[in-house]
Scaffold this motif. Structure first.
Motif, mmCIF file in Angstrom:
data_model
loop_
_atom_site.group_PDB
_atom_site.id
_atom_site.type_symbol
_atom_site.label_atom_id
_atom_site.label_comp_id
_atom_site.label_asym_id
_atom_site.label_seq_id
_atom_site.Cartn_x
_atom_site.Cartn_y
_atom_site.Cartn_z
ATOM 1 N N PRO A 1 39.145 34.245 41.186
ATOM 2 C CA PRO A 1 38.250 33.551 40.244
ATOM 3 C C PRO A 1 37.247 34.497 39.582
ATOM 4 O O PRO A 1 36.933 34.349 38.400
ATOM 5 N N LEU A 2 36.769 35.486 40.304
ATOM 6 C CA LEU A 2 35.836 36.447 39.731
ATOM 7 C C LEU A 2 36.510 37.267 38.637
ATOM 8 O O LEU A 2 35.942 37.494 37.564
ATOM 9 N N ILE A 3 37.741 37.684 38.871
ATOM 10 C CA ILE A 3 38.479 38.455 37.870
ATOM 11 C C ILE A 3 38.746 37.588 36.642
ATOM 12 O O ILE A 3 38.653 38.055 35.504
ATOM 13 N N ASP A 4 39.041 36.304 36.853
ATOM 14 C CA ASP A 4 39.256 35.398 35.729
ATOM 15 C C ASP A 4 38.000 35.258 34.872
ATOM 16 O O ASP A 4 38.059 35.292 33.639
ATOM 17 N N VAL A 5 36.862 35.124 35.502
ATOM 18 C CA VAL A 5 35.611 34.985 34.767
ATOM 19 C C VAL A 5 35.290 36.259 33.989
ATOM 20 O O VAL A 5 34.891 36.215 32.820
ATOM 21 N N VAL A 6 35.487 37.398 34.615
ATOM 22 C CA VAL A 6 35.234 38.667 33.933
ATOM 23 C C VAL A 6 36.181 38.836 32.749
ATOM 24 O O VAL A 6 35.770 39.271 31.668
ATOM 25 N N PHE A 7 37.432 38.453 32.899
ATOM 26 C CA PHE A 7 38.386 38.551 31.797
ATOM 27 C C PHE A 7 38.000 37.623 30.654
ATOM 28 O O PHE A 7 38.062 38.001 29.484
ATOM 29 N N ILE A 8 37.580 36.409 30.967
ATOM 30 C CA ILE A 8 37.155 35.471 29.918
ATOM 31 C C ILE A 8 35.917 36.002 29.192
ATOM 32 O O ILE A 8 35.818 35.922 27.964
ATOM 33 N N LEU A 9 34.968 36.575 29.909
ATOM 34 C CA LEU A 9 33.796 37.163 29.270
ATOM 35 C C LEU A 9 34.175 38.348 28.393
ATOM 36 O O LEU A 9 33.643 38.517 27.293
ATOM 37 N N LEU A 10 35.100 39.162 28.854
ATOM 38 C CA LEU A 10 35.563 40.297 28.064
ATOM 39 C C LEU A 10 36.201 39.839 26.754
ATOM 40 O O LEU A 10 35.891 40.359 25.684
ATOM 41 N N VAL A 11 37.065 38.843 26.838
ATOM 42 C CA VAL A 11 37.703 38.310 25.628
ATOM 43 C C VAL A 11 36.662 37.701 24.699
ATOM 44 O O VAL A 11 36.695 37.896 23.478
ATOM 45 N N PHE A 12 35.701 36.967 25.238
ATOM 46 C CA PHE A 12 34.655 36.359 24.415
ATOM 47 C C PHE A 12 33.868 37.417 23.660
ATOM 48 O O PHE A 12 33.657 37.304 22.451
ATOM 49 N N PHE A 13 33.426 38.453 24.332
ATOM 50 C CA PHE A 13 32.625 39.475 23.667
ATOM 51 C C PHE A 13 33.451 40.302 22.686
ATOM 52 O O PHE A 13 32.931 40.761 21.668
ATOM 53 N N MET A 14 34.723 40.482 22.959
ATOM 54 C CA MET A 14 35.566 41.201 22.003
ATOM 55 C C MET A 14 35.747 40.390 20.725
ATOM 56 O O MET A 14 35.773 40.940 19.620
ATOM 57 N N LEU A 15 35.880 39.088 20.844
ATOM 58 C CA LEU A 15 36.064 38.244 19.662
ATOM 59 C C LEU A 15 34.756 37.972 18.932
ATOM 60 O O LEU A 15 34.747 37.774 17.717
#
Length: 136
Positions: free
Chosen positions: A17-31
């Motif tokens: 779950p932590l990796i999922d949250v970090v990935f979602i934050l990464l995608v959000f900031f990239m977009l």
């Protein structure tokens, strides 16, 4: 007397779950991040008239579709127009460049033309409003 003891289970913390949250934050900031290079456009201020012996400024008109008009020719290629204007400024035939938007030209088209000319090294520039600048 015999007492049975239960083995304790070791609890492991899952990192999924932590990796999922970090990935979602990464995608959000990239977009959400804009990678545009913001730079100021230097415009001359003031409305002083040219002296009698001074060379006249070049007037570049901007149409609503972004077409630039200079010396009776229309162009959408800002690099070649900027080279022409820079050569005229260096030769002393033109003292400055006045960018005059047409009445139908929107702000983004006008700023786009100003940014393209400034990015190509045209200076000094000023922005004309209304019908104060003469049309070529």
């Amino acid at each position: 007397m015999h007492i049975e003891t239960l083995e304790r289970r070791t609890h492991s913390i899952s990192l999924t779950p932590l990796i999922d949250v970090v990935f979602i934050l990464l995608v959000f900031f990239m977009l959400a991040t804009s990678f545009t290079d913001w730079r100021p456009i230097t415009l001359a201020t003031g409305t002083s008239e040219a002296a009698p012996g001074e060379t006249p400024p070049a007037v570049v008109r901007v149409d609503a579709d972004g077409t630039l008009h200079y010396n009776g020719s229309a162009s959408r290629d800002t690099r070649s127009l900027a080279q022409t204007l820079n050569a005229a400024i260096e030769a002393g035939n033109v003292s400055a460049v006045i960018v005059q938007p047409e009445a139908e030209a929107t702000l983004d088209v006008t700023v786009g033309a100003l940014d393209a000319l400034a990015g190509a090294g045209v200076a000094p520039m000023s922005l004309a409003t209304g019908a104060k600048a003469d049309r070529p």
